[in-house]
Design a protein around this motif. Structure first.
Motif, PDB file in Angstrom:
ATOM      1  N   ASN A  38     -11.871  11.779  -8.065  1.00 45.98           N
ATOM      2  CA  ASN A  38     -12.731  12.688  -7.695  1.00 45.98           C
ATOM      3  C   ASN A  38     -12.605  13.219  -6.314  1.00 45.98           C
ATOM      4  O   ASN A  38     -12.349  12.232  -5.261  1.00 45.98           O
ATOM      5  CB  ASN A  38     -14.274  12.283  -7.787  1.00 45.98           C
ATOM      6  CG  ASN A  38     -14.628  12.363  -9.132  1.00 45.98           C
ATOM      7  OD1 ASN A  38     -15.133  11.154  -9.456  1.00 45.98           O
ATOM      8  ND2 ASN A  38     -14.244  13.121 -10.040  1.00 45.98           N
ATOM      9  N   GLY A  39     -12.335  14.479  -6.097  1.00 45.36           N
ATOM     10  CA  GLY A  39     -12.589  14.967  -4.650  1.00 45.36           C
ATOM     11  C   GLY A  39     -10.952  15.068  -4.243  1.00 45.36           C
ATOM     12  O   GLY A  39     -10.630  15.272  -2.847  1.00 45.36           O
ATOM     13  N   LYS A  42      -7.642  18.621  -6.760  1.00 44.88           N
ATOM     14  CA  LYS A  42      -7.130  18.982  -7.839  1.00 44.88           C
ATOM     15  C   LYS A  42      -7.611  20.350  -8.151  1.00 44.88           C
ATOM     16  O   LYS A  42      -6.684  21.236  -8.470  1.00 44.88           O
ATOM     17  CB  LYS A  42      -7.523  18.074  -9.220  1.00 44.88           C
ATOM     18  CG  LYS A  42      -6.960  16.708  -9.192  1.00 44.88           C
ATOM     19  CD  LYS A  42      -7.045  15.890 -10.305  1.00 44.88           C
ATOM     20  CE  LYS A  42      -8.786  15.827 -10.682  1.00 44.88           C
ATOM     21  NZ  LYS A  42      -9.307  14.902  -9.550  1.00 44.88           N
ATOM     22  N   THR A  43      -9.021  20.675  -8.483  1.00 48.07           N
ATOM     23  CA  THR A  43      -9.353  21.898  -8.637  1.00 48.07           C
ATOM     24  C   THR A  43      -9.087  22.771  -7.674  1.00 48.07           C
ATOM     25  O   THR A  43      -8.748  24.016  -7.942  1.00 48.07           O
ATOM     26  CB  THR A  43     -11.182  21.860  -8.790  1.00 48.07           C
ATOM     27  OG1 THR A  43     -11.159  20.720  -9.688  1.00 48.07           O
ATOM     28  CG2 THR A  43     -11.590  23.242  -9.117  1.00 48.07           C
ATOM     29  N   THR A  44      -9.254  22.350  -6.230  1.00 47.86           N
ATOM     30  CA  THR A  44      -8.983  23.415  -5.123  1.00 47.86           C
ATOM     31  C   THR A  44      -7.334  23.811  -5.483  1.00 47.86           C
ATOM     32  O   THR A  44      -7.001  25.016  -5.271  1.00 47.86           O
ATOM     33  CB  THR A  44      -9.026  22.546  -3.680  1.00 47.86           C
ATOM     34  OG1 THR A  44     -10.015  22.071  -3.579  1.00 47.86           O
ATOM     35  CG2 THR A  44      -8.371  23.669  -2.493  1.00 47.86           C
TER      36      THR A  44
HETATM   37  N1  LIG Z   1     -16.077  25.143  -1.504  1.00 49.73           N
HETATM   38  C1  LIG Z   1     -16.069  24.157  -0.960  1.00 49.73           C
HETATM   39  N2  LIG Z   1     -16.519  23.884   0.381  1.00 49.73           N
HETATM   40  C2  LIG Z   1     -16.433  22.688   0.972  1.00 49.73           C
HETATM   41  N3  LIG Z   1     -15.897  21.584   0.469  1.00 49.73           N
HETATM   42  C3  LIG Z   1     -15.212  21.662  -0.708  1.00 49.73           C
HETATM   43  C4  LIG Z   1     -15.380  22.978  -1.488  1.00 49.73           C
HETATM   44  N4  LIG Z   1     -14.844  22.824  -2.829  1.00 49.73           N
HETATM   45  C5  LIG Z   1     -13.968  21.616  -2.833  1.00 49.73           C
HETATM   46  N5  LIG Z   1     -14.610  20.812  -1.357  1.00 49.73           N
HETATM   47  C6  LIG Z   1     -14.128  19.569  -1.197  1.00 49.73           C
HETATM   48  O1  LIG Z   1     -12.810  19.505  -1.130  1.00 49.73           O
HETATM   49  C7  LIG Z   1     -12.164  18.388  -1.667  1.00 49.73           C
HETATM   50  C8  LIG Z   1     -11.306  18.314  -2.894  1.00 49.73           C
HETATM   51  O2  LIG Z   1     -12.292  19.068  -4.057  1.00 49.73           O
HETATM   52  P1  LIG Z   1     -11.705  19.217  -5.472  1.00 49.73           P
HETATM   53  O3  LIG Z   1     -12.754  19.977  -5.921  1.00 49.73           O
HETATM   54  O4  LIG Z   1     -10.586  20.025  -5.153  1.00 49.73           O
HETATM   55  O5  LIG Z   1     -11.253  17.866  -5.854  1.00 49.73           O
HETATM   56  P2  LIG Z   1     -10.762  17.348  -7.486  1.00 49.73           P
HETATM   57  O6  LIG Z   1      -9.785  16.625  -7.440  1.00 49.73           O
HETATM   58  O7  LIG Z   1     -10.850  18.760  -8.508  1.00 49.73           O
HETATM   59  O8  LIG Z   1     -12.248  16.405  -7.788  1.00 49.73           O
HETATM   60  P3  LIG Z   1     -13.042  16.401  -9.297  1.00 49.73           P
HETATM   61  O9  LIG Z   1     -12.007  15.391  -9.919  1.00 49.73           O
HETATM   62  O10 LIG Z   1     -14.029  15.714  -8.835  1.00 49.73           O
HETATM   63  O11 LIG Z   1     -13.065  17.717  -9.980  1.00 49.73           O
HETATM   64  C9  LIG Z   1     -13.562  17.520  -2.043  1.00 49.73           C
HETATM   65  O12 LIG Z   1     -13.720  16.510  -0.839  1.00 49.73           O
HETATM   66  C10 LIG Z   1     -14.650  18.528  -2.026  1.00 49.73           C
HETATM   67  O13 LIG Z   1     -16.003  18.093  -1.375  1.00 49.73           O
END
Ligand SMILES: Nc1ncnc2c1ncn2[C@@H]1O[C@H](COP(=O)(O)OP(=O)(O)OP(=O)(O)O)[C@@H](O)[C@H]1O
Length: 274
Positions: A38-39, A42-44
């Protein structure tokens, strides 16, 4: 030309580096899985590739186009299945799928897609009445209705029951066999293992390992563990030559409850993200 090429991708939110220099190549026709806690970012990263999020730095090419400048024609070649559920609560499943089909020049047959995702029995149900897993299947249906060249699947099977997951895997394999490129994020290691040609592990905004599920993190060459039941309890021997170890053991009789294992993808993954 690769379907996806990324060099030095960065993205920060209020000074926090969510993506800290990612390089990535995904070949056309490949199924590529991005794993990570998590975090991890990936999604970003995926949203930047989809053109849904601005980046701070780096080069990105998706189907030959910079997503920051992708137009309608480019977008129509992508199939996007977001983490959030579809917002079409008052339409029926059939209406929603037909509606989305209308956006594309050469969509798949809506009935066939409803069948592919296993929603035939729910075709007349309103979207708002579907269970979580059924809504997810609808999201997938809407993501593939336009016959995309590249499909993004962000945690596609979260909330699926085991049977639905297996059915979904069959669907992904079918899309891949048709030549569709697929970028998948998932928390399920068995899913990555079943579907992906290659996987990358993202942690703290960086890729910490990349390879085939079989070889990731040196897995294929890792020592085996030979385990058996002896008089005093279970004995475990770590060895690079399990056959030799077993041959040696067998000279003293048949070892009880004998197993030979190597690190699972999950073992390797957990080690990588430490
Ligand atoms: N819109 C936003 N504003 C501020 N911080 C953000 C935003 N979107 C994501 N983050 C932060 O950026 C980091 C990466 O988030 P992201 O959603 O890309 O992770 P992830 O790997 O997809 O996680 P998960 O497995 O929980 O879906 C995290 O610390 C998150 O809190």
């Amino acid at each position: 030309m690769n379907a996806i090429r990324v060099r030095g991708l960065t993205k920060a939110y209020k000074g926090h580096r969510a993506v800290a220099g990612v390089d990535l190549d995904v070949a056309r026709g490949e199924v590529f899985a991005v794993l990570g806690p998590n975090g991890a970012g990936k999604t970003t990263s995926v949203e930047i590739l989809e053109g849904h999020r601005d980046r701070d730095g780096g080069e990105v090419s998706v189907l030959g186009v910079d997503p920051a400048e992708g137009g309608r024609e480019w977008r129509s070649k992508l199939g996007i299945v977001l983490q959030s559920a579809t917002d079409a609560a008052t339409l029926t499943v059939r209406e929603a799928v037909r509606h989305y089909a209308g956006y594309y020049a050469d969509p798949r047959d809506p009935e066939e897609v409803i069948d592919l995702v296993g929603l035939t029995e729910k075709a007349k149900a309103r979207v708002g009445t579907l269970s979580g897993g059924q809504r997810r299947r609808l999201d997938v249906a809407l993501g593939i209705i336009g016959r995309p060249e590249l499909v993004f699947l962000d945690e596609p099977t979260t909330g699926f029951d085991p049977e639905a997951r297996r059915q979904f895997w069959g669907l992904v394999k079918r899309l891949a066999a048709e030549g569709t490129t697929i970028l998948l994020t998932t928390h399920y290691l068995d899913e990555a293992e079943a579907l992906a040609d290659r996987v990358a592990v993202l942690a703290g905004g960086r890729i910490v390992a990349e390879g085939t599920p079989r070889t990731l993190g040196g897995r294929a060459n890792a020592d085996a563990t030979v385990r058996y039941l002896a008089a005093g309890g279970y004995t475990e021997i770590r060895t690079s030559e399990p056959a030799k170890t077993i041959a040696e053991l067998a000279r003293h009789g048949e070892p009880a409850e004998l197993t030979v294992t190597r690190p699972s993808l999950e073992d390797v993954y957990l080690e990588l993200i430490k």
